[in-house]
Design an enzyme around this catalytic site. Sequence first.
Site, PDB file in Angstrom:
ATOM      1  CE  LYS A 141      -4.014  -1.854  -0.341  1.00 43.96           C
ATOM      2  NZ  LYS A 141      -4.671  -1.829  -1.676  1.00 43.96           N
ATOM      3  CG  HIS A 153      -8.360   0.453  -3.659  1.00 49.98           C
ATOM      4  ND1 HIS A 153      -9.132   0.456  -2.522  1.00 49.98           N
ATOM      5  CD2 HIS A 153      -7.555  -0.639  -3.551  1.00 49.98           C
ATOM      6  CE1 HIS A 153      -8.821  -0.574  -1.764  1.00 49.98           C
ATOM      7  NE2 HIS A 153      -7.876  -1.259  -2.366  1.00 49.98           N
ATOM      8  CB  SER A 186     -12.429  -4.621   3.141  1.00 52.44           C
ATOM      9  OG  SER A 186     -12.324  -5.912   3.666  1.00 52.44           O
ATOM     10  CE  LYS A 221     -10.850  -4.513  -4.011  1.00 49.31           C
ATOM     11  NZ  LYS A 221      -9.710  -3.681  -3.660  1.00 49.31           N
ATOM     12  CG  ASP A 272      -5.767  -4.186  -4.004  1.00 53.96           C
ATOM     13  OD1 ASP A 272      -6.940  -3.905  -3.701  1.00 53.96           O
ATOM     14  OD2 ASP A 272      -4.798  -3.839  -3.327  1.00 53.96           O
ATOM     15  NE  ARG A 316      -5.834  -8.622   3.575  1.00 53.01           N
ATOM     16  CZ  ARG A 316      -6.609  -8.103   2.631  1.00 53.01           C
ATOM     17  NH1 ARG A 316      -6.511  -8.535   1.390  1.00 53.01           N
ATOM     18  NH2 ARG A 316      -7.478  -7.143   2.917  1.00 53.01           N
TER      19      ARG A 316
END
Length: 532
Positions: free
Chosen positions: A200, A219, A239, A243, A258, A324
Amino acid sequence: MDHGLLKSSMTLAEQGYVDLGAVYYNATEADLVAHAIRRNEGQLGKGGTLIVNTGKFTGRSPKDKHIVVSDMSEDIIWWDANARMTPDAFDRLHADMRAHMVGKDYFVQDLFAGADQRYQIGMRVISELAWHNLFIRHMLIRPNASQLDGFMADYTLVNCPSFFADPERHGCRSETVIAFNIEQKLILVAGTKYAGENKKAVFTLLNYLLPEKGVMPMHCSANHALDNPADTAVFFGLSGTGKTTLSADPRRTLIGDDEHGWSDSGSFNFEGGCYAKTINLSAEAEPEIFATTTMFSTVIENMVCDPRTRELDYTDDSYTANMRAAYPLDFISNASRSGLGGHPKNIIMLTCDAFGVLPPIARLTPALAMYHFLSGFTSKVAGTERGVTEPEPTFSTCFGAPFLPRRPEVYGKLLRDKIAQHGATCWLVNTGWTGGAYGTGNRIPISATRALLSSVLDGPPDYSSFRIDPNFGFEVPLDVSGVDSQLLDPRRTWLDVAAYDVAARKLVNMFASNFEQYHAHVDKDVLAIAIS
């Protein structure tokens, strides 16, 4: 001592990082897994995955992000969302981090960010942890041996989780710090083991650099029709809105999950990998993503596993619900090898409305698209956070407020201009509740959402007619093949329509109140929506 065969032309010593221990340049996935195991940073999982735990921080620390104030940045940075740091404080932080690094081993990856070579930047990432270096090797674009010969980084990121900042000395908020000095082309990360800060930070940097080049940073996830990059779709969403899941369509080619850019020649992935949530992941619902969790070198983050068999538990959120897996894009069979797509034909703005008000799909005018893009709405539900007892709205402008160094209107206007120039159609897709709010109504079936998206992406959609939503003014189709027509009108799904009207008015007022901050920065057609 320098190690590694694929060393670019500049050493860490030449960059001012002296008296270090061993330095490993551009180590391969196998070597980095081995280093991480040897250093007790993680454990080997099934298939040769690397299972790690990020400790105290299982997510990003957006309030600890700082940007150095300078003549260049003073009038550009969106200071409402980015904390200031003085040049002197940054220099002290950097000097203290360099002193902290003495004698320790470090891992270096020289990588690219941006699949479009016209806008690509070289990133040198210096990591204290071997698994962080593996993570970023997955997430960015890996140069080949010839590209590494003479590689000169445009920007450098230094990550030292074992260094803790002193807020008084370093001009920051806490012991954790993510500090950007754009003039020095340097990013410093300290006091957190959460690997997502690395990726990020690069995204934030691109969000600063690319608008000046006429490129819209987004994004979003993106895919295109098989063998037809001209038919590209992008999926904005916070979130929990779907997506990653909804863009991973086996009938289409995945560009990325992303971060993307939209230039004058089309769309392109910023990254070379995926960072997928794994809570409740299943082989039935998402077989390709599920398969990556047993592939060699995938980084498994904050997941509970059986200590003997290393079987992962996809439902146990003891560490965090933000568990994740990080893996290279080529682990997905239908992923694009170029990372390039055409100009978006369809723009999908995903929201999860826990109030049960928004329809499952709506078509947006350009002005409405900018309104909803700047709003960036989704909602938290009861139980997701301590103290949340009823649905709470979450507005994250441009669907990514923590990553925006410039004011939101900069990105909103870029999107509006791109839509006008290339004729993209914008849709709002609600993956939340219907028939009542969370706790009373039901989640919109994923099968219905997929059918609605198919009607758009396989289009042009065969919608005979639309109604104008009385609350938000967008167009809602009256009939979609394969979808219950009652679902398209959320008011009809509520047993108590008066209660629906109350909830709808409440949500409209929430939108209006949130949008007041943009009244002085948007065009009249967008302002008219906000105050109507």
